[in-house]
Motif scaffolding. Structure first.
Motif, PDB file in Angstrom:
ATOM      1  N   TYR A   1      -7.978 -39.790   9.285  1.00 22.88           N
ATOM      2  CA  TYR A   1      -7.488 -41.167   9.187  1.00 22.88           C
ATOM      3  C   TYR A   1      -6.324 -41.308   8.209  1.00 22.88           C
ATOM      4  O   TYR A   1      -5.697 -42.362   8.144  1.00 22.88           O
ATOM      5  CB  TYR A   1      -8.640 -42.090   8.786  1.00 22.88           C
ATOM      6  CG  TYR A   1      -9.605 -42.305   9.919  1.00 22.88           C
ATOM      7  CD1 TYR A   1      -9.344 -43.240  10.920  1.00 22.88           C
ATOM      8  CD2 TYR A   1     -10.768 -41.542  10.030  1.00 22.88           C
ATOM      9  CE1 TYR A   1     -10.211 -43.424  11.973  1.00 22.88           C
ATOM     10  CE2 TYR A   1     -11.648 -41.722  11.084  1.00 22.88           C
ATOM     11  CZ  TYR A   1     -11.361 -42.674  12.051  1.00 22.88           C
ATOM     12  OH  TYR A   1     -12.218 -42.848  13.107  1.00 22.88           O
ATOM     13  N   PHE A   2      -6.032 -40.265   7.447  1.00 19.99           N
ATOM     14  CA  PHE A   2      -4.907 -40.311   6.514  1.00 19.99           C
ATOM     15  C   PHE A   2      -3.736 -39.435   6.967  1.00 19.99           C
ATOM     16  O   PHE A   2      -2.594 -39.657   6.546  1.00 19.99           O
ATOM     17  CB  PHE A   2      -5.355 -39.857   5.111  1.00 19.99           C
ATOM     18  CG  PHE A   2      -6.307 -40.798   4.449  1.00 19.99           C
ATOM     19  CD1 PHE A   2      -5.838 -41.932   3.773  1.00 19.99           C
ATOM     20  CD2 PHE A   2      -7.670 -40.586   4.497  1.00 19.99           C
ATOM     21  CE1 PHE A   2      -6.716 -42.815   3.163  1.00 19.99           C
ATOM     22  CE2 PHE A   2      -8.556 -41.455   3.886  1.00 19.99           C
ATOM     23  CZ  PHE A   2      -8.083 -42.581   3.222  1.00 19.99           C
ATOM     24  N   ALA A   3      -4.006 -38.440   7.810  1.00 22.86           N
ATOM     25  CA  ALA A   3      -2.968 -37.504   8.229  1.00 22.86           C
ATOM     26  C   ALA A   3      -2.039 -38.153   9.248  1.00 22.86           C
ATOM     27  O   ALA A   3      -2.467 -39.016  10.026  1.00 22.86           O
ATOM     28  CB  ALA A   3      -3.611 -36.251   8.823  1.00 22.86           C
ATOM     29  N   PRO A   4      -0.754 -37.773   9.261  1.00 25.55           N
ATOM     30  CA  PRO A   4       0.169 -38.297  10.276  1.00 25.55           C
ATOM     31  C   PRO A   4      -0.273 -37.871  11.669  1.00 25.55           C
ATOM     32  O   PRO A   4      -0.843 -36.783  11.847  1.00 25.55           O
ATOM     33  CB  PRO A   4       1.512 -37.655   9.900  1.00 25.55           C
ATOM     34  CG  PRO A   4       1.176 -36.502   9.017  1.00 25.55           C
ATOM     35  CD  PRO A   4      -0.088 -36.864   8.314  1.00 25.55           C
ATOM     36  N   ARG A   5      -0.003 -38.688  12.656  1.00 22.40           N
ATOM     37  CA  ARG A   5      -0.507 -38.463  14.008  1.00 22.40           C
ATOM     38  C   ARG A   5      -0.050 -37.131  14.584  1.00 22.40           C
ATOM     39  O   ARG A   5      -0.793 -36.457  15.297  1.00 22.40           O
ATOM     40  CB  ARG A   5      -0.055 -39.595  14.945  1.00 22.40           C
ATOM     41  CG  ARG A   5      -0.883 -40.870  14.833  1.00 22.40           C
ATOM     42  CD  ARG A   5      -0.548 -41.808  15.964  1.00 22.40           C
ATOM     43  NE  ARG A   5      -0.974 -41.279  17.257  1.00 22.40           N
ATOM     44  CZ  ARG A   5      -0.475 -41.663  18.426  1.00 22.40           C
ATOM     45  NH1 ARG A   5       0.493 -42.559  18.460  1.00 22.40           N
ATOM     46  NH2 ARG A   5      -0.920 -41.155  19.552  1.00 22.40           N
ATOM     47  N   TYR A   6       1.193 -36.726  14.267  1.00 20.14           N
ATOM     48  CA  TYR A   6       1.732 -35.518  14.886  1.00 20.14           C
ATOM     49  C   TYR A   6       1.024 -34.252  14.408  1.00 20.14           C
ATOM     50  O   TYR A   6       1.050 -33.227  15.095  1.00 20.14           O
ATOM     51  CB  TYR A   6       3.242 -35.407  14.619  1.00 20.14           C
ATOM     52  CG  TYR A   6       3.615 -35.162  13.167  1.00 20.14           C
ATOM     53  CD1 TYR A   6       3.613 -33.869  12.643  1.00 20.14           C
ATOM     54  CD2 TYR A   6       3.970 -36.219  12.338  1.00 20.14           C
ATOM     55  CE1 TYR A   6       3.948 -33.645  11.311  1.00 20.14           C
ATOM     56  CE2 TYR A   6       4.303 -35.995  11.009  1.00 20.14           C
ATOM     57  CZ  TYR A   6       4.293 -34.706  10.509  1.00 20.14           C
ATOM     58  OH  TYR A   6       4.621 -34.480   9.192  1.00 20.14           O
ATOM     59  N   ILE A   7       0.384 -34.295  13.244  1.00 22.23           N
ATOM     60  CA  ILE A   7      -0.230 -33.086  12.696  1.00 22.23           C
ATOM     61  C   ILE A   7      -1.683 -32.934  13.139  1.00 22.23           C
ATOM     62  O   ILE A   7      -2.250 -31.832  13.075  1.00 22.23           O
ATOM     63  CB  ILE A   7      -0.147 -33.085  11.142  1.00 22.23           C
ATOM     64  CG1 ILE A   7      -0.181 -31.639  10.581  1.00 22.23           C
ATOM     65  CG2 ILE A   7      -1.299 -33.867  10.533  1.00 22.23           C
ATOM     66  CD1 ILE A   7       1.075 -30.882  10.797  1.00 22.23           C
ATOM     67  N   ILE A   8      -2.318 -34.028  13.599  1.00 18.47           N
ATOM     68  CA  ILE A   8      -3.763 -33.993  13.890  1.00 18.47           C
ATOM     69  C   ILE A   8      -4.120 -33.001  15.005  1.00 18.47           C
ATOM     70  O   ILE A   8      -4.989 -32.137  14.809  1.00 18.47           O
ATOM     71  CB  ILE A   8      -4.283 -35.416  14.212  1.00 18.47           C
ATOM     72  CG1 ILE A   8      -4.217 -36.295  12.952  1.00 18.47           C
ATOM     73  CG2 ILE A   8      -5.720 -35.352  14.732  1.00 18.47           C
ATOM     74  CD1 ILE A   8      -4.547 -37.750  13.189  1.00 18.47           C
ATOM     75  N   PRO A   9      -3.471 -33.060  16.199  1.00 15.39           N
ATOM     76  CA  PRO A   9      -3.836 -32.082  17.245  1.00 15.39           C
ATOM     77  C   PRO A   9      -3.546 -30.641  16.809  1.00 15.39           C
ATOM     78  O   PRO A   9      -4.308 -29.726  17.150  1.00 15.39           O
ATOM     79  CB  PRO A   9      -2.941 -32.485  18.426  1.00 15.39           C
ATOM     80  CG  PRO A   9      -2.539 -33.885  18.158  1.00 15.39           C
ATOM     81  CD  PRO A   9      -2.442 -34.000  16.673  1.00 15.39           C
ATOM     82  N   ILE A  10      -2.457 -30.445  16.072  1.00 17.87           N
ATOM     83  CA  ILE A  10      -2.102 -29.099  15.600  1.00 17.87           C
ATOM     84  C   ILE A  10      -3.155 -28.604  14.612  1.00 17.87           C
ATOM     85  O   ILE A  10      -3.554 -27.436  14.637  1.00 17.87           O
ATOM     86  CB  ILE A  10      -0.703 -29.106  14.959  1.00 17.87           C
ATOM     87  CG1 ILE A  10       0.339 -29.479  16.016  1.00 17.87           C
ATOM     88  CG2 ILE A  10      -0.374 -27.753  14.330  1.00 17.87           C
ATOM     89  CD1 ILE A  10       1.697 -29.806  15.443  1.00 17.87           C
ATOM     90  N   ALA A  11      -3.620 -29.491  13.744  1.00 17.70           N
ATOM     91  CA  ALA A  11      -4.653 -29.128  12.777  1.00 17.70           C
ATOM     92  C   ALA A  11      -5.954 -28.761  13.493  1.00 17.70           C
ATOM     93  O   ALA A  11      -6.602 -27.762  13.160  1.00 17.70           O
ATOM     94  CB  ALA A  11      -4.898 -30.275  11.804  1.00 17.70           C
ATOM     95  N   TYR A  12      -6.343 -29.561  14.481  1.00 15.16           N
ATOM     96  CA  TYR A  12      -7.549 -29.251  15.247  1.00 15.16           C
ATOM     97  C   TYR A  12      -7.418 -27.899  15.959  1.00 15.16           C
ATOM     98  O   TYR A  12      -8.360 -27.111  15.995  1.00 15.16           O
ATOM     99  CB  TYR A  12      -7.830 -30.353  16.280  1.00 15.16           C
ATOM    100  CG  TYR A  12      -8.338 -31.656  15.697  1.00 15.16           C
ATOM    101  CD1 TYR A  12      -9.045 -31.685  14.511  1.00 15.16           C
ATOM    102  CD2 TYR A  12      -8.113 -32.861  16.352  1.00 15.16           C
ATOM    103  CE1 TYR A  12      -9.514 -32.875  13.984  1.00 15.16           C
ATOM    104  CE2 TYR A  12      -8.589 -34.064  15.832  1.00 15.16           C
ATOM    105  CZ  TYR A  12      -9.288 -34.065  14.643  1.00 15.16           C
ATOM    106  OH  TYR A  12      -9.761 -35.244  14.131  1.00 15.16           O
ATOM    107  N   ASP A  13      -6.243 -27.644  16.536  1.00 22.10           N
ATOM    108  CA  ASP A  13      -6.007 -26.371  17.225  1.00 22.10           C
ATOM    109  C   ASP A  13      -6.044 -25.185  16.274  1.00 22.10           C
ATOM    110  O   ASP A  13      -6.456 -24.085  16.646  1.00 22.10           O
ATOM    111  CB  ASP A  13      -4.654 -26.397  17.938  1.00 22.10           C
ATOM    112  CG  ASP A  13      -4.743 -26.956  19.349  1.00 22.10           C
ATOM    113  OD1 ASP A  13      -5.864 -27.312  19.766  1.00 22.10           O
ATOM    114  OD2 ASP A  13      -3.703 -27.042  20.019  1.00 22.10           O
ATOM    115  N   SER A  14      -5.592 -25.396  15.041  1.00 20.88           N
ATOM    116  CA  SER A  14      -5.488 -24.289  14.086  1.00 20.88           C
ATOM    117  C   SER A  14      -6.846 -23.660  13.795  1.00 20.88           C
ATOM    118  O   SER A  14      -6.928 -22.486  13.425  1.00 20.88           O
ATOM    119  CB  SER A  14      -4.846 -24.764  12.780  1.00 20.88           C
ATOM    120  OG  SER A  14      -5.690 -25.676  12.091  1.00 20.88           O
ATOM    121  N   GLY A  15      -7.917 -24.427  13.972  1.00 11.33           N
ATOM    122  CA  GLY A  15      -9.248 -23.871  13.772  1.00 11.33           C
ATOM    123  C   GLY A  15      -9.630 -22.847  14.824  1.00 11.33           C
ATOM    124  O   GLY A  15     -10.438 -21.954  14.566  1.00 11.33           O
TER     125      GLY A  15
END
Length: 506
Positions: free
Chosen positions: A422-436
């Motif tokens: 809820y604090f991260a910019p929208r563009y980074i969220i899918p990339i962050a989820y994928d990074s796992g």
């Protein structure tokens, strides 16, 4: 000539990626363990072959896998058939996962350790079906334009809820299953599919909507395996499938014997081809039978696929010659030391260095930098992911040493991920989820699994089945936290810079 120049650039980059692993091994061998490995020449040769394989693999992705994946996605978008697109997504997920070497290794190990309670083939089918379902669900999300965090957070809630009903023997294995599903070949193809689809649909953003498919493929197996574990342990029919575990054990022993012979090189090449063939079969079937069009630049695509196969083969051979033997030996030597801090330090450093050399992460980072027009630098993203893996594996090693239940750590991690979402910019969220999902692949899984099982086996009072699994889950969870934290910090810094410039102007 152009391809040779590109290969030379890739090769130099590969040696740079392997430098951290070499530095960690050399440091521990010289200063901590104070002995040189017996097979030093084999280790050096293996690392050189790894570098060549990595260079060929990345070049093959650029030439063959990325273009064919994006082209298929665009053709499906033009065709406008959601049914065929979702079926293609399911089959890609299922066919690539059922033959995934990391999953086979973990399933066989689970069958042996559980004395046949867990059936290796059924476990693989369960995970493969869940990944097929995940890729189809992620594709449906891109088509509808739904925000990814609604799906992912719902999935986390289901995982956490099921944890309290799952037998302790299955919890670590279920969490690990989410990390071993995304292979070195699957990740680039799935990423290309998502980005290509998001680029072809009006109103979709390739960065915000294109990434995230890998996150689904890492999440759903945890749910499916937990349900499988509840059913298996409730039925209590372990004796009926004990023979399966015995045959698996004998097969593993036989493979180890064959591995001492020169014939193993040919067998491994055949294995790599077998891993890639299901993907190619699905791709070309849909290209010619459903879309009914020729593959554009077919010779170039075939050349790229050949490079991927040769690169992945060289990569695996090099790992088995150089990295795996010394990694397993060092893990055993460190568990025999009285100093637990050395175990945590080794876990941290080996997590960071192996992740920096992970082909799947490198492929995704290249695609992220390209799609974001340089806004997200591939090296910065890789460092953020590697730092998350390092912290995760070190914390996971501490968890095994301390004997704490794994779900307390994982649930706390998911809560942090949800808050950061809820604090991260929208563009980074899918990339962050994928990074796992991209961190636990060809390089990381075998070393991390060996470390976890080695610790649980050599520390008194620990069970390999209950405590040995779970490190891969830590390696998948914490990169999501570090990448989202990176996005938050970047946005905060950019906001402060804008404010300062505005004040200076005024």
């Amino acid at each position: 000539m152009e391809q040779l120049r590109l290969f030379w650039i890739m090769l130099r980059g590969s040696f740079g990626d392997l430098a951290p692993i070499i530095a960690v091994i050399a440091f521990f061998q010289i200063f901590i363990l104070q002995q040189m490995p017996d097979n030093l020449l084999s280790v050096a040769t293996g690392l050189f072959i790894v570098a060549v394989g990595l260079a060929l693999f990345i070049q093959g992705l650029e030439v063959g896998i990325f273009p064919v994946g994006e082209n298929l996605a665009q053709e499906f978008a033009r065709k406008g058939s959601a049914f065929w697109l979702l079926l293609f997504a399911f089959l890609i997920g299922f066919s690539t996962t059922i033959a995934e070497p990391a999953l086979i290794a973990i399933a066989d190990k689970a069958a042996v350790i559980s004395n046949g309670k867990i059936d290796a083939l059924v476990l693989r089918l369960t995970v493969a079906f869940s990944v097929g379902f995940a890729i189809a669900l992620g594709t449906f999300r891109i088509l509808t334009g739904h925000p990814i965090h609604f799906y992912i957070i719902t999935g986390y809630i289901i995982v956490v809820t099921l944890t309290f009903f799952v037998p302790p023997e299955i919890v670590g294995l279920a969490y690990d299953s989410g990390g071993v599903t995304t292979s070195t070949v699957t990740v680039p193809l799935v990423a290309a599919l998502g980005v290509g689809l998001a680029s072809s649909i009006r109103g979709r953003n390739p960065v915000i909507d294109g990434f995230g498919l890998i996150a689904f493929a890492s999440l759903t197996p945890m749910i499916f395996v937990q349900v499988y574990g509840i059913v298996v342990y409730a039925s209590g029919n372990g004796e009926a499938i004990a023979a399966v575990a015995q045959s698996v054990s004998e097969h593993v022993e036989h493979s180890r014997t064959v591995g001492q012979q020169a014939l193993v090189l040919l067998l491994e090449l055949i294995d790599v081809i077998k891993d890639v063939l299901p993907i190619l079969a699905v791709i070309f079937f849909f290209q010619y039978a459903i879309i009914k069009k020729q593959v554009p630049y077919l010779r170039r695509i075939v050349f790229g696929i050949v490079l991927v196969i040769l690169g992945l083969y060289a990569f695996i051979v090099g790992l088995e010659m150089g990295l795996f033997p010394i990694g397993e030996t060092m893990a055993l030597q460190l568990t025999e030391q009285d100093n637990r801090l050395l175990i945590y330090l080794f876990a941290f450093l080996i997590g960071f260095s192996t992740t920096m050399a992970e082909p799947a992460l490198l492929a995704i980072a290249i695609k992220v930098e390209e799609i974001s027009a340089g806004k997200i630098r591939q090296m910065v993203l890789r460092i953020a992911v590697a730092a998350g893996v390092a912290v995760g594996i070190a914390l996971g090693a501490y968890r095994i040493v301390a004997g704490d239940p794994i779900h307390y750590y994982i649930i706390a991690g998911y809560i942090i991920v949800i808050i950061l979402t809820y604090f991260a910019p929208r563009y980074i969220i899918p990339i962050a989820y994928d990074s796992g999902g991209v961190t636990t692949s060809t390089v990381t899984v075998p070393l991390v699994a060996a470390l976890g099982l080695g610790l649980a086996t050599n520390i008194e009072g620990r069970s390999p089945l209950v405590d040995g699994f779970g490190l891969i889950a830590f390696a998948s969870l914490f990169p999501m936290i570090t990448v989202m934290a990176y996005g938050v910090i970047t946005e905060f810094s950019a906001g402060r810079t804008k404010t300062q410039h505005k004040e200076e102007f005024e």
